[in-house]
Motif scaffolding. Sequence first.
Motif, mmCIF file in Angstrom:
data_model
loop_
_atom_site.group_PDB
_atom_site.id
_atom_site.type_symbol
_atom_site.label_atom_id
_atom_site.label_comp_id
_atom_site.label_asym_id
_atom_site.label_seq_id
_atom_site.Cartn_x
_atom_site.Cartn_y
_atom_site.Cartn_z
ATOM 1 N N LEU A 214 -4.102 10.201 -2.606
ATOM 2 C CA LEU A 214 -4.087 9.221 -3.678
ATOM 3 C C LEU A 214 -3.277 8.026 -3.210
ATOM 4 O O LEU A 214 -2.217 8.185 -2.613
ATOM 5 C CB LEU A 214 -3.450 9.808 -4.943
ATOM 6 C CG LEU A 214 -4.305 10.830 -5.700
ATOM 7 C CD1 LEU A 214 -3.453 11.596 -6.681
ATOM 8 C CD2 LEU A 214 -5.444 10.133 -6.419
ATOM 9 N N SER A 215 -3.769 6.839 -3.455
ATOM 10 C CA SER A 215 -3.033 5.673 -2.999
ATOM 11 C C SER A 215 -3.192 4.533 -3.984
ATOM 12 O O SER A 215 -4.128 4.482 -4.773
ATOM 13 C CB SER A 215 -3.517 5.228 -1.610
ATOM 14 O OG SER A 215 -4.872 4.849 -1.666
ATOM 15 N N ASP B 276 0.869 -1.179 0.000
ATOM 16 C CA ASP B 276 0.000 0.000 0.000
ATOM 17 C C ASP B 276 0.907 1.232 0.000
ATOM 18 O O ASP B 276 1.824 1.325 0.810
ATOM 19 C CB ASP B 276 -0.876 -0.015 1.260
ATOM 20 C CG ASP B 276 -2.020 0.992 1.201
ATOM 21 O OD1 ASP B 276 -1.952 1.901 0.357
ATOM 22 O OD2 ASP B 276 -2.951 0.875 1.995
ATOM 23 N N PHE B 277 0.681 2.167 -0.929
ATOM 24 C CA PHE B 277 1.456 3.399 -0.889
ATOM 25 C C PHE B 277 0.585 4.595 -1.213
ATOM 26 O O PHE B 277 -0.421 4.474 -1.906
ATOM 27 C CB PHE B 277 2.672 3.333 -1.824
ATOM 28 C CG PHE B 277 2.373 3.491 -3.293
ATOM 29 C CD1 PHE B 277 2.524 4.724 -3.920
ATOM 30 C CD2 PHE B 277 1.964 2.403 -4.051
ATOM 31 C CE1 PHE B 277 2.263 4.868 -5.269
ATOM 32 C CE2 PHE B 277 1.713 2.536 -5.408
ATOM 33 C CZ PHE B 277 1.859 3.777 -6.027
ATOM 34 N N SER B 278 0.980 5.762 -0.687
ATOM 35 C CA SER B 278 0.228 6.994 -0.880
ATOM 36 C C SER B 278 1.180 8.131 -1.206
ATOM 37 O O SER B 278 2.273 8.208 -0.640
ATOM 38 C CB SER B 278 -0.556 7.362 0.389
ATOM 39 O OG SER B 278 -1.392 6.314 0.804
ATOM 40 N N SER C 125 2.937 -5.676 -7.380
ATOM 41 C CA SER C 125 2.948 -4.294 -7.848
ATOM 42 C C SER C 125 1.699 -3.564 -7.389
ATOM 43 O O SER C 125 0.603 -4.120 -7.402
ATOM 44 C CB SER C 125 3.018 -4.249 -9.385
ATOM 45 O OG SER C 125 4.161 -4.936 -9.858
ATOM 46 N N ALA C 126 1.880 -2.313 -6.990
ATOM 47 C CA ALA C 126 0.764 -1.443 -6.621
ATOM 48 C C ALA C 126 0.828 -0.193 -7.490
ATOM 49 O O ALA C 126 1.900 0.380 -7.677
ATOM 50 C CB ALA C 126 0.841 -1.073 -5.142
ATOM 51 N N GLU C 127 -0.316 0.242 -8.002
ATOM 52 C CA GLU C 127 -0.340 1.324 -8.986
ATOM 53 C C GLU C 127 -1.390 2.373 -8.626
ATOM 54 O O GLU C 127 -2.437 2.058 -8.055
ATOM 55 C CB GLU C 127 -0.647 0.747 -10.372
ATOM 56 C CG GLU C 127 -0.717 1.777 -11.484
ATOM 57 C CD GLU C 127 -1.100 1.137 -12.806
ATOM 58 O OE1 GLU C 127 -2.283 1.247 -13.186
ATOM 59 O OE2 GLU C 127 -0.226 0.525 -13.451
ATOM 60 N N LEU C 128 -1.089 3.631 -8.952
ATOM 61 C CA LEU C 128 -2.107 4.678 -8.891
ATOM 62 C C LEU C 128 -2.025 5.517 -10.162
ATOM 63 O O LEU C 128 -0.990 5.571 -10.827
ATOM 64 C CB LEU C 128 -1.956 5.549 -7.643
ATOM 65 C CG LEU C 128 -0.714 6.427 -7.447
ATOM 66 C CD1 LEU C 128 -0.818 7.731 -8.226
ATOM 67 C CD2 LEU C 128 -0.557 6.755 -5.967
#
Length: 375
Positions: free
Chosen positions: A124-125, A97-99, A140-143
């Motif tokens: 935004l995360s 999880d990233f923001s 992978s985490a994407e925004l």
Amino acid sequence: MASKDRMEADMICQLEKFTKSFSLRIDGYSLIQHVQLPKNQLVVATFDLAGHSWILRFSQSFAACNASQRNYCRNFHITLHLSLLTQTKTLVFLEVDFSLLDHSESCWSEGNIFKLGNEAPPVLSGRSRGKIFKLEDDVSAELCISRSEFMSKFLKDGSFMLKCTVDLVKPVCVGARNKRVLVPSSDFSQSANCGHFIHLWNTGEGADVAFKVSEEIITAHKEVLAMRSPVFRAQFFGPMIDSKSDCIAIEDMKPAIFRLMLQFVYTDNVALQEELSFEMAQHLLVAADRYSLERLKLICEEKLSASLDVEMAATTLVLAEQHNCEQLKEICLDFVASREKLQAVIASDGFSHLMESCPFILKDLLAKLDSERRN
């Protein structure tokens, strides 16, 4: 007969959760802001979690535009890719999880130190769940964000900042349930001081000593500490007492571990003992040994013995040897010497650490292997 509250079994597999939260600032972004980055090209961070080393890569792509339009492209995608640096034979499950952090928030003025208690609500995360079994796997985490919003709210002097959280779950398989450290029952509730100590822990009333642990100040009561720990007793009331010291610096210990240790001193218990992570139990064992808190040591030994796996067995054996944990050492030797696990333990990074730091343990291991062979 098996307890109604806890089912008994000959073998146990425990799922354990590990979490790491940190901030990440990427400087000089203006140098690459118009470049489409493949996922494996830009390494932005490495860190350790749950006995493994991890690598974090950054990539970006532009939505529905060609090269000549990139400066004006409305949307682009930011992606973080997490993968292993060290091999594992155990399947692990991840949630990343990233923001993006708004540069108007106070956390920007604190450099790379991100205070979770004061964080701004994520604007935004990106989040992703997945599993990793080998080095080639990644999660992978994407925004997705408009370029104008990114430039105005999140980019500052060519830099932007992310808050990242990684949750990891992996199975910790252990052998027969009787291979556990025995922890004596607490007789603390029978003590006349029990209620008084717990009241002092809950309220902090009359604290007369302060400890500086990292940058945090933690207060306590000298008499309570001295009654429960011979090390504290010698420090506060022995011949080498330093009466001029207003604040005692504690080196090589995290504030959370020091607080857990103090909680045990006041209550003879560790809060949420069942949820104590393997890593925290390791650090808490070192603290307990440092202050001669024998029952706390055994609680930590029991936790570690119940959570052994092939990747941590050798490291735990070194810890047991260095801190005189005889029960834990014996259980580790039994685990390592078992025919099913020996080769996997030898292949682990922890075994290399064992060879470097405690090579004399090999004598005990060879004796255990010989005993296993004879049996």
